[in-house]
Write an enzyme that holds these catalytic residues in place. Structure first.
Site, PDB file in Angstrom:
ATOM      1  N   GLY A   1       3.544  -2.604  23.856  1.00 46.08           N
ATOM      2  CA  GLY A   1       3.674  -1.187  24.208  1.00 46.08           C
ATOM      3  C   GLY A   1       2.311  -0.585  24.496  1.00 46.08           C
ATOM      4  O   GLY A   1       1.273  -1.262  24.358  1.00 46.08           O
TER       5      GLY A   1
ATOM      6  N   ALA B   1       5.421   2.003  17.590  1.00 41.63           N
ATOM      7  CA  ALA B   1       6.836   2.275  17.289  1.00 41.63           C
ATOM      8  C   ALA B   1       7.298   3.431  18.163  1.00 41.63           C
ATOM      9  O   ALA B   1       6.483   4.233  18.632  1.00 41.63           O
ATOM     10  CB  ALA B   1       7.017   2.629  15.818  1.00 41.63           C
ATOM     11  N   ASP B   2       8.604   3.495  18.369  1.00 41.82           N
ATOM     12  CA  ASP B   2       9.163   4.634  19.108  1.00 41.82           C
ATOM     13  C   ASP B   2       9.438   5.805  18.170  1.00 41.82           C
ATOM     14  O   ASP B   2       9.350   6.959  18.585  1.00 41.82           O
ATOM     15  CB  ASP B   2      10.439   4.197  19.829  1.00 41.82           C
ATOM     16  CG  ASP B   2      10.139   3.090  20.821  1.00 41.82           C
ATOM     17  OD1 ASP B   2       9.319   3.331  21.719  1.00 41.82           O
ATOM     18  OD2 ASP B   2      10.673   1.983  20.670  1.00 41.82           O
TER      19      ASP B   2
ATOM     20  N   LYS C   1      12.191   0.681  16.968  1.00 41.66           N
ATOM     21  CA  LYS C   1      11.304   0.018  17.927  1.00 41.66           C
ATOM     22  C   LYS C   1      12.117  -0.651  19.033  1.00 41.66           C
ATOM     23  O   LYS C   1      13.317  -0.783  18.939  1.00 41.66           O
ATOM     24  CB  LYS C   1      10.464  -1.057  17.213  1.00 41.66           C
ATOM     25  CG  LYS C   1       9.360  -0.484  16.355  1.00 41.66           C
ATOM     26  CD  LYS C   1       8.536  -1.568  15.664  1.00 41.66           C
ATOM     27  CE  LYS C   1       7.963  -2.603  16.553  1.00 41.66           C
ATOM     28  NZ  LYS C   1       7.147  -2.113  17.676  1.00 41.66           N
ATOM     29  N   GLY C   2      11.404  -1.082  20.056  1.00 38.48           N
ATOM     30  CA  GLY C   2      12.057  -1.862  21.112  1.00 38.48           C
ATOM     31  C   GLY C   2      12.122  -1.154  22.447  1.00 38.48           C
ATOM     32  O   GLY C   2      12.713  -1.666  23.390  1.00 38.48           O
TER      33      GLY C   2
ATOM     34  N   GLU D   1       8.821  -8.943  18.042  1.00 44.14           N
ATOM     35  CA  GLU D   1       8.084  -8.039  17.144  1.00 44.14           C
ATOM     36  C   GLU D   1       8.610  -8.160  15.710  1.00 44.14           C
ATOM     37  O   GLU D   1       7.836  -8.157  14.750  1.00 44.14           O
ATOM     38  CB  GLU D   1       8.226  -6.593  17.617  1.00 44.14           C
ATOM     39  CG  GLU D   1       7.442  -6.306  18.889  1.00 44.14           C
ATOM     40  CD  GLU D   1       7.715  -4.935  19.472  1.00 44.14           C
ATOM     41  OE1 GLU D   1       6.858  -4.440  20.204  1.00 44.14           O
ATOM     42  OE2 GLU D   1       8.790  -4.356  19.215  1.00 44.14           O
TER      43      GLU D   1
ATOM     44  N   LYS E   1       5.636  10.591  17.422  1.00 41.31           N
ATOM     45  CA  LYS E   1       6.609   9.566  17.012  1.00 41.31           C
ATOM     46  C   LYS E   1       7.165   9.802  15.610  1.00 41.31           C
ATOM     47  O   LYS E   1       8.053   9.075  15.175  1.00 41.31           O
ATOM     48  CB  LYS E   1       5.935   8.183  17.036  1.00 41.31           C
ATOM     49  CG  LYS E   1       5.266   7.797  18.334  1.00 41.31           C
ATOM     50  CD  LYS E   1       6.272   7.511  19.394  1.00 41.31           C
ATOM     51  CE  LYS E   1       5.690   7.004  20.692  1.00 41.31           C
ATOM     52  NZ  LYS E   1       5.093   5.696  20.625  1.00 41.31           N
TER      53      LYS E   1
HETATM   54  C1  5RP Z   1       8.024  -2.362  22.204  1.00 43.16           C
HETATM   55  C2  5RP Z   1       7.916  -1.424  21.074  1.00 43.16           C
HETATM   56  C3  5RP Z   1       6.790  -0.452  21.092  1.00 43.16           C
HETATM   57  O1  5RP Z   1       6.067  -0.584  19.910  1.00 43.16           O
HETATM   58  C4  5RP Z   1       7.330   0.930  21.191  1.00 43.16           C
HETATM   59  O2  5RP Z   1       8.175   0.998  22.317  1.00 43.16           O
HETATM   60  C5  5RP Z   1       6.210   1.967  21.299  1.00 43.16           C
HETATM   61  O3  5RP Z   1       5.603   1.868  22.526  1.00 43.16           O
HETATM   62  P1  5RP Z   1       4.453   2.869  22.974  1.00 43.16           P
HETATM   63  O4  5RP Z   1       3.273   2.567  22.130  1.00 43.16           O
HETATM   64  O5  5RP Z   1       4.259   2.538  24.443  1.00 43.16           O
HETATM   65  O6  5RP Z   1       4.983   4.266  22.800  1.00 43.16           O
HETATM   66  O7  5RP Z   1       8.690  -1.434  20.147  1.00 43.16           O
HETATM   67  O8  5RP Z   1       9.162  -3.171  22.118  1.00 43.16           O
END
Ligand code: 5RP
Length: 240
Positions: A34, A91-92, A102-103, A111, A129
């Site tokens: 990410g 993380a999201d 996440k994901g 992960e 977040k």
């Molecule tokens: C990827 C993830 C990332 O950690 C999550 O989507 C956060 O991404 P970003 O740092 O771009 O906001 O789980 O599978």
């Protein structure tokens, strides 16, 4: 030590910079996926060369592995290590119990495997977040391609049994095709708005045949570093 990101990435960069302090020689480091993890990997490569660190890194996705390779970081694979000393990932969403959703980047399975091998997992996020309840961000669920329509139906039935009525679920697309993970699976994105009990939801969805993993990381993060736009950060550590 900075990587030239735009102003909107300051919180991510502050968190990534702070996480660098936990990296020491002789460690095997798990690298997340990410945009926040990408900043961390850039910074880590600077530290690696500047301090001549003796580390090995293990990537959670093909994109992070490619970035690490390009930067000249010493890469190892999950099958070559007994454990990982420290994993740094984004993380999201993060809730107050340090549970994660996440994901968003589609790398949740690798992960989660890397996180489960890790002695310590530090999550780096900007303050957008942090949530009181997980679930505003759609929950990614990795499923096998075979029977994907039926798997989706069975997940819907499970959700109804759990008391969720207002939800939508759809196969993730990329350009004009279905998104395919590094492990050649599909991803279902489940919009629930609010997850009342992440542990039960994770357990029940995983009972559906065809489901490989969910993006709920329960009791996995040891610490979360939250970066703010004003350059400050907050470290939250799991108790016990
Ligand atoms: C990827 C993830 C990332 O950690 C999550 O989507 C956060 O991404 P970003 O740092 O771009 O906001 O789980 O599978």
């Amino acid at each position: 030590m900075f990587v030239n990101n735009s102003d909107k990435d300051i919180g991510k960069e502050i968190a990534a910079l702070e996480a660098l302090n936990y990296v020491h020689s002789k460690m095997v480091i798990g690298l997340g996926t990410g945009s926040t993890a990408k900043i961390f990997v850039d910074l880590l490569s600077q530290k690696y060369f500047k301090e001549n660190l003796n580390i090995k890194v293990l990537a959670t996705s093909s994109s992070t592995e490619l970035q690490s390779k390009k930067l000249g970081l010493p890469i190892t694979s999950i099958d070559c290590v007994d454990y990982i000393d420290l994993t740094i990932d984004g993380a999201d969403e993060v809730d107050s119990d340090l549970n994660l959703l996440k994901g968003g980047g589609g790398a949740l399975l690798q992960e989660k495997i890397v996180a489960s091998y890790s002695k310590r997992m530090i999550v780096i996020v900007d303050n957008s977040k942090v949530v009181s309840k997980l679930g505003k961000f759609p929950l990614p669920i990795e499923i096998v391609k075979f029977g994907s329509k039926g798997t989706q139906k069975h997940i819907e039935n499970t959700l109804l049994k759990l008391g969720y009525s207002d939800f939508s679920i759809k196969l993730r697309k990329e350009n004009d095709d279905y998104f395919v993970t590094d492990e050649k699976h599909f991803i279902l994105d489940l919009s629930l708005k609010k997850i009342t009990d992440p542990y039960t939801l994770d357990m029940q969805i995983k009972k559906v045949v065809g489901v490989v993993e969910t993006g709920l990381f329960i009791n996995m993060a040891n610490s979360v570093i939250i970066g703010n736009d004003d350059g400050s950060f907050k470290l939250i550590e799991r108790e016990g």
